[in-house]
Design an enzyme around this catalytic site. Structure first.
Site, PDB file in Angstrom:
ATOM      1  N   ASP A  24       0.833  -1.197   0.000  1.00 42.05           N
ATOM      2  CA  ASP A  24       0.000   0.000   0.000  1.00 42.05           C
ATOM      3  C   ASP A  24       0.874   1.255   0.000  1.00 42.05           C
ATOM      4  OD1 ASP A  24      -2.219  -1.545   0.071  1.00 42.05           O
ATOM      5  OD2 ASP A  24      -2.684  -1.223   2.183  1.00 42.05           O
ATOM      6  N   SER A 260       5.381   4.052  10.351  1.00 45.25           N
ATOM      7  CA  SER A 260       5.601   2.918   9.454  1.00 45.25           C
ATOM      8  C   SER A 260       4.285   2.193   9.247  1.00 45.25           C
ATOM      9  CB  SER A 260       6.632   1.952  10.044  1.00 45.25           C
ATOM     10  OG  SER A 260       6.113   1.275  11.171  1.00 45.25           O
ATOM     11  N   LYS A 261       4.149   1.551   8.094  1.00 43.71           N
ATOM     12  CA  LYS A 261       2.932   0.805   7.800  1.00 43.71           C
ATOM     13  C   LYS A 261       2.780  -0.405   8.718  1.00 43.71           C
ATOM     14  CE  LYS A 261       3.950   0.568   3.363  1.00 43.71           C
ATOM     15  NZ  LYS A 261       3.843   0.228   1.920  1.00 43.71           N
ATOM     16  N   ARG A 262       3.887  -0.885   9.247  1.00 45.71           N
ATOM     17  CA  ARG A 262       3.823  -2.043  10.139  1.00 45.71           C
ATOM     18  C   ARG A 262       3.241  -1.667  11.492  1.00 45.71           C
ATOM     19  NH1 ARG A 262       7.309  -3.997  13.881  1.00 45.71           N
ATOM     20  NH2 ARG A 262       8.908  -2.481  13.300  1.00 45.71           N
ATOM     21  N   LYS A 263       3.589  -0.488  12.008  1.00 49.16           N
ATOM     22  CA  LYS A 263       3.149  -0.076  13.338  1.00 49.16           C
ATOM     23  C   LYS A 263       1.921   0.826  13.311  1.00 49.16           C
ATOM     24  CE  LYS A 263       7.812  -0.185  15.367  1.00 49.16           C
ATOM     25  NZ  LYS A 263       8.860   0.641  16.031  1.00 49.16           N
TER      26      LYS A 263
END
Length: 502
Positions: A24, A260-263
């Site tokens: 994304d 971040s996209k992870r967090k």
């Protein structure tokens, strides 16, 4: 308007945003793109979209299309790119592989680069040992000056070499940054410029592509400051004129960590569209992440401004070096302002895609449904922050009377007097129908007379059961206007249905 930081030696500005299609799109891509675009438009220059897809391990084939859609949704348009072409095509790095090899050969021939045959395992062991001894991490130049045969005789050999820069000890580590001023970075190590699979790394590809595409200004996050000396070295070694650099403040979360996209789910640019933020509000918010509000003539600050206003007054030296916290409460406040500035017809048009996605209305709504939605938009506009907030408020108006579900919390607040309230309300409303006086003020007058004055019940208690009857919810759009929109037949049917269930 002109900016004092514009270097005339670079001619007409050409700026680019160069995201990697690895999932994304990141909100930081839009953040950089809007600053690029503002300066390019202000200066009569060009804005280029380039896709840096040389990281094949993380490549996502759907990401590029998502990028186009979300940037267009924000109104950020480019002059050249993979989807529209341009004089410097192709604009995907994977389609430019033949471009980089001659530059690699020039670096090798001049002694500015060398081949490295160290295996991944050997490099990992090297880093672990450096960390154990608390030494600076970096390549130890085991392969420097060796032939392939000489290196193969040593442990940790891989037959597929990479190519590394040979960083001199006296490399220039500072430069004049358009935002940061005089800036310096730590001594770099011998960076890989060509991977074993033949793909260039970011460091080589970005220098070559920016040169060949005539990019005059490179705008990127401050996390890339440490890479700038490497890039300036490559420009010098290859005899190329470097662009001007502008390192933007990072987008940070409430813990001041880089988002971040992870967090952070909202690091995905698509998240904002899915949630129902207005693109103009998000652009305004992103501008405020790195740029001050407008100062009015009276000295007051105005935080609400258009992209055109941002473009007109933009100067690199005014960019905030420290940046700010990505505060979603602030974005919600801004979005609410933009929502309330829309006309009912405009808001209805913005709501429609979300209501279709949520199954509230048909993808091809009738004219009557469209008119009803405009009426509802006028009621809910002051009660929502993002567009998806409207779904539970609007849904009851598009379900059949017999299919209306009564929410558990709404039913729970009905007390023993609810039946009497519903009976009196039904009688009062039935009396309105023959007169044809079915409008908000008439409905309110009839119900206040029957319930507040007739039964002696406080308005808050009197109207609660009616709200539950017509909407199935404890919270709904204004009650009397809701009844007007539903019409007498549906309103009375819903009151009768709830009364029968008590």
């Amino acid at each position: 308007m002109t900016t004092t930081s514009e270097p005339t030696r670079h001619g007409v500005p050409r700026l680019r945003v160069a995201p990697s299609p690895t999932g994304d799109p990141h909100v930081g891509t839009a953040y950089m793109a809007m600053f690029d675009l503002a300066f390019a438009r202000q200066q009569g220059g060009s804005f280029v979209l380039r896709i840096e897809d040389t990281d094949r391990a993380r490549f996502d084939p759907t990401s590029e299309q998502q990028l186009y859609e979300t940037l267009h949704w924000l109104g950020l348009t480019w002059d050249e790119g993979p989807d529209i072409g341009g004089p410097h095509a192709p604009y995907r790095q994977s389609e430019r592989l033949g471009t980089y090899q001659p530059y690699v050969e020039r670096l090798l021939a001049a002694g500015h680069a060398y081949r490295c045959w160290c295996s991944a395992e050997r490099l990992a062991q090297m880093r672990e040992e450096q960390q154990r001894q608390k030494l600076p991490t970096g390549y130890d130049r085991l392969c420097l000056g060796r032939t392939e045969e000489e290196r193969a005789a040593l442990p940790g050999f891989s037959p597929d070499p990479v190519v590394r820069m040979r960083i001199p000890d006296d490399v220039e580590l500072s430069w004049d940054d358009l935002i940061m001023g005089r800036t310096s970075a730590p001594q770099p190590d011998d960076q890989v410029v060509l991977k074993a699979d033949g793909y260039p790394t970011y460091h080589l590809a970005v220098v070559v592509d920016d040169h060949e595409m005539g990019i005059t200004h490179v705008v990127r996050g401050q996390e890339w400051i440490s890479s700038t000396p490497k890039h300036l070295l490559l420009y010098r070694w290859l005899g190329l004129e470097p662009p001007r650099f502008a390192h933007m403040p990072l987008l940070r979360d409430e813990k001041r960590a880089k988002i971040s996209k992870r967090k952070n789910p909202w690091a995905r640019l698509t998240w904002f569209a899915e949630r129902g933020y207005l693109p103009e509000a998000l652009v305004n918010f992103l501008a405020l992440q790195g740029y001050p509000p407008i100062v009015e003539a009276d000295g007051s600050e105005r935080e609400v401004f258009t992209f055109a206003e941002f473009t007109e007054r933009f100067r690199w030296e005014d960019v905030n070096r420290a940046g700010s916290i990505f505060n979603l409460d602030k974005l919600d406040w801004l979005n609410g302002l933009y929502v309330r500035a829309l006309s009912p017809a405009e808001l209805a048009q913005r709501l429609l895609p979300h209501l279709v996605a949520d199954g509230v209305v048909s993808p091809t709504p009738s004219e009557a449904d469209r008119e009803r939605l405009v009426d509802l938009a006028e009621l809910v506009g002051t009660r929502i922050v993002v567009l998806t907030d409207a779904t539970p408020l609007v849904r009851p108006f598009f379900v059949a009377d017999g299919d209306l579900e009564i929410a558990a919390d709404a039913r729970a607040q009905l007390d023993d007097g609810a039946a009497e309230v519903l009976d009196a309300a039904a009688a009062a409303l039935n009396a309105l129908v023959p007169d044809g006086a079915w409008d908000g003020p008439s409905i309110e007058a009839a119900l206040r007379g029957a319930l507040v004055e007739g039964l002696g019940i406080k308005a808050r208690l009197a109207f609660g059961p009616l709200r539950t009857a017509v909407s199935g919810q404890r919270i709904s759009p204004p009650l009397f206007e809701s009844m007007q929109i539903l019409g007498p037949e549906s309103t009375l049917a819903r009151i009768e249905s709830l009364r029968a269930s008590l």
